[in-house]
Design an enzyme around this catalytic site. Structure first.
Site, PDB file in Angstrom:
ATOM      1  N   HIS A 129       7.156   3.932  34.093  1.00  0.00           N
ATOM      2  CA  HIS A 129       8.101   3.078  34.818  1.00  0.00           C
ATOM      3  C   HIS A 129       8.237   3.642  36.237  1.00  0.00           C
ATOM      4  CE1 HIS A 129      12.118   1.453  35.825  1.00  0.00           C
ATOM      5  NE2 HIS A 129      11.900   0.554  34.893  1.00  0.00           N
ATOM      6  N   ASP A 206      10.648  10.125  29.096  1.00  0.00           N
ATOM      7  CA  ASP A 206      11.513   9.006  29.464  1.00  0.00           C
ATOM      8  C   ASP A 206      11.775   8.194  28.190  1.00  0.00           C
ATOM      9  OD1 ASP A 206      12.381   6.455  30.081  1.00  0.00           O
ATOM     10  OD2 ASP A 206      11.026   6.179  31.789  1.00  0.00           O
ATOM     11  N   GLN A 209      13.412   3.403  26.437  1.00  0.00           N
ATOM     12  CA  GLN A 209      13.107   2.347  25.455  1.00  0.00           C
ATOM     13  C   GLN A 209      12.974   2.904  24.041  1.00  0.00           C
ATOM     14  OE1 GLN A 209      13.328  -0.707  26.213  1.00  0.00           O
ATOM     15  NE2 GLN A 209      13.112  -0.706  28.435  1.00  0.00           N
ATOM     16  N   LYS A 232      21.047   0.135  27.570  1.00  0.00           N
ATOM     17  CA  LYS A 232      19.948  -0.411  26.757  1.00  0.00           C
ATOM     18  C   LYS A 232      20.193  -0.151  25.274  1.00  0.00           C
ATOM     19  CE  LYS A 232      16.555   0.473  30.411  1.00  0.00           C
ATOM     20  NZ  LYS A 232      16.204  -0.828  30.961  1.00  0.00           N
ATOM     21  N   CYS A 372       8.893  -3.179  36.761  1.00  0.00           N
ATOM     22  CA  CYS A 372       8.874  -1.831  37.366  1.00  0.00           C
ATOM     23  C   CYS A 372       7.657  -1.025  36.918  1.00  0.00           C
ATOM     24  CB  CYS A 372      10.164  -1.073  37.070  1.00  0.00           C
ATOM     25  SG  CYS A 372      11.620  -1.831  37.773  1.00  0.00           S
TER      26      CYS A 372
HETATM   27  N1  PMP Z   1      12.186   3.916  32.023  1.00  0.00           N
HETATM   28  C1  PMP Z   1      11.891   2.870  31.249  1.00  0.00           C
HETATM   29  C2  PMP Z   1      10.785   2.980  30.251  1.00  0.00           C
HETATM   30  C3  PMP Z   1      12.626   1.697  31.346  1.00  0.00           C
HETATM   31  O1  PMP Z   1      12.322   0.655  30.579  1.00  0.00           O
HETATM   32  C4  PMP Z   1      13.675   1.626  32.282  1.00  0.00           C
HETATM   33  C5  PMP Z   1      14.482   0.359  32.445  1.00  0.00           C
HETATM   34  N2  PMP Z   1      13.703  -0.793  32.612  1.00  0.00           N
HETATM   35  C6  PMP Z   1      13.935   2.750  33.051  1.00  0.00           C
HETATM   36  C7  PMP Z   1      13.179   3.867  32.905  1.00  0.00           C
HETATM   37  C8  PMP Z   1      15.035   2.760  34.059  1.00  0.00           C
HETATM   38  O2  PMP Z   1      16.256   2.623  33.424  1.00  0.00           O
HETATM   39  P1  PMP Z   1      17.566   2.469  34.314  1.00  0.00           P
HETATM   40  O3  PMP Z   1      17.371   1.210  35.102  1.00  0.00           O
HETATM   41  O4  PMP Z   1      18.664   2.344  33.321  1.00  0.00           O
HETATM   42  O5  PMP Z   1      17.652   3.665  35.153  1.00  0.00           O
END
Ligand code: PMP
Length: 414
Positions: A129, A206, A209, A232, A372
């Site tokens: 991401h 990370d 998910q 999430k 992203c």
């Molecule tokens: N890493 C992953 C795998 C994500 O899916 C996301 C959210 N789309 C993030 C990081 C970032 O999360 P946040 O917007 O809550 O910082």
């Protein structure tokens, strides 16, 4: 409501606890399939935060009065609850952040800027991401460290031979996504961490998910750092957590400064408070911490293993229904234990944004765009994809509505 007596997860009953899922648009009940972006909030979580504001709202850091005492205890104990939930040793290893992104930045700034230099390498995956990819890219530019990417194969899994090739004694940090928010791939994180440790590199996982939908034990994974977001996982926005091994966090310098994180300040210098407060300057997310605890209680009452199974089943159903359509291309691995609860796809001849817009006419909420992960989309050869992502309250009937809406999109655009 207790969920314990149910043999399998009863999504229909669970939905009742979510006021927002009862909403209708043009007479159609919302079908919320954008859970990888943000999940919805059940009543107990909303109530916990409302109780906080009604009953014991005050600043923390142990003011003398009753309200501050109560708020401080709730806020401090929230760290213990998160630690227990993810298998950390204790509150010293849990730092509250705004979200996963801030947790990545905390490590990048506090550790990366101080420890990395020319000749060092940071290894990421092609499915990172932007939260980690952009962050480490920038830290690389500032420190002279190289950033390298573990390839994905045709099925959207990591090429582990390439991982073993890329991670060397020059590697200082491996940062890998646990579950890809675009491909749905569940990565073999313990194996990746082991490879990193074999070369004395640190490993950041990370878990944005992963923590929401499966049991996660950071000590079993042996991650040095692990991050996730409250919004999430049926919790509130504005709070996330960074897990870090205590000895590493102790050695790191804070990168945000101010009140609440100091031990002694003079006009010349300052010293830092104990963990985790050293990394939590200013007034923190108190109501959000209370909400996050309520979300964890709620999820654990259902059972993380049951949530994982439910998501896997819904994702399998969605995958199979989409796969049966000749003009749909699906990204990521086939259904199974290494695919999480989301399906990214494109409908031939229809831009993902147009598809999402047609879905919206049917009150079906999906996401379209690059999620992203722009470099990953470049690799897939598309600028955007549509993504249906599932959570505890989603049903097969909702997947059927998504499939039914595809026809409209074909008629209008294809
Ligand atoms: N890493 C992953 C795998 C994500 O899916 C996301 C959210 N789309 C993030 C990081 C970032 O999360 P946040 O917007 O809550 O910082």
């Amino acid at each position: 409501m207790s969920h314990q007596n149910l043999e399998t997860l009863d999504a229909e009953a669970i939905r009742e606890e979510f006021p927002i899922l009862q909403r209708e648009f043009d007479g159609q009940q919302v079908v919320y399939l954008d859970n990888a972006a943000t999940t919805q909030t059940p009543e107990p979580v909303i109530d916990a935060m409302s109780d906080y504001y009604r009953e014991y709202n005050a600043n923390v850091h142990r003011g003398i009065h009753h309200l501050s005492q109560e708020a401080s205890i709730a806020y401090e104990e929230a760290h213990d609850r998160v630690a227990e939930f993810i298998g950390a040793a204790g509150r010293e290893e849990v730092i509250f952040t705004k979200n996963t992104t801030e947790a990545e930045n905390l490590v990048a700034y506090s550790w990366g800027l101080n420890e990395l230099g020319p000749g060092d390498e940071v290894v990421l995956t092609e499915m990172e991401h932007h939260a980690s990819l952009v962050t480490w890219q920038q830290i690389g530019k500032r420190t002279g460290a190289d950033v390298k990417y573990i390839r994905i194969d045709e099925d959207g899994r990591l090429d582990m031979d390439h991982a073993r090739e890329l991670i060397t004694d020059d590697t200082a940090m491996l940062s890998a996504v646990h579950v890809s928010n675009t491909l749905g791939t569940v990565n073999p994180v313990s194996e990746l961490v082991d490879i990193a440790h074999d070369h004395d590199a640190l490993a950041f996982i990370d878990g944005a998910q992963a923590v929401p939908n499966r049991p996660v034990d950071v000590e079993a994974i042996d991650a040095d750092f692990y991050a996730f977001s409250g919004h999430k996982m049926a919790g509130p926005t504005g709070i996330g957590a960074l897990y870090g091994k205590q000895h590493l966090l102790e050695a790191m310098q804070p990168y945000l400064y101010g009140g609440g994180m100091i031990r002694k300040v003079t006009f010349e210098d300052s010293t830092w408070d104990d963990l985790p407060w050293k990394f939590e300057p200013g007034t923190p997310q108190i109501a959000e911490a209370v909400g996050l605890v309520a979300a964890i209680d709620w999820l654990e009452d259902i059972g993380m293993e049951r949530i994982r199974t439910h998501e896997e089943e819904i994702a399998r159903y969605a995958y199979e229904r989409l796969e049966a359509e000749d003009d749909v291309e699906i990204y990521g691995p086939e259904p199974g234990p290494d695919r999480g609860g989301l399906v990214g796809f494109n409908l031939e001849g229809v831009h993902a944004h147009d598809l999402a817009s047609i879905m919206n006419d049917h009150a079906v909420a999906i996401r379209a765009g690059d999620h992203c992960t722009q470099p990953l989309h470049d690799k897939l050869g598309v600028s955007a994809s549509a993504r249906a992502s599932f959570y505890v309250y989603n049903t097969r009937e909702e997947v059927d509505k998504l499939i039914a809406a595809l026809d409209d999109a074909r008629e209008l655009f294809a």
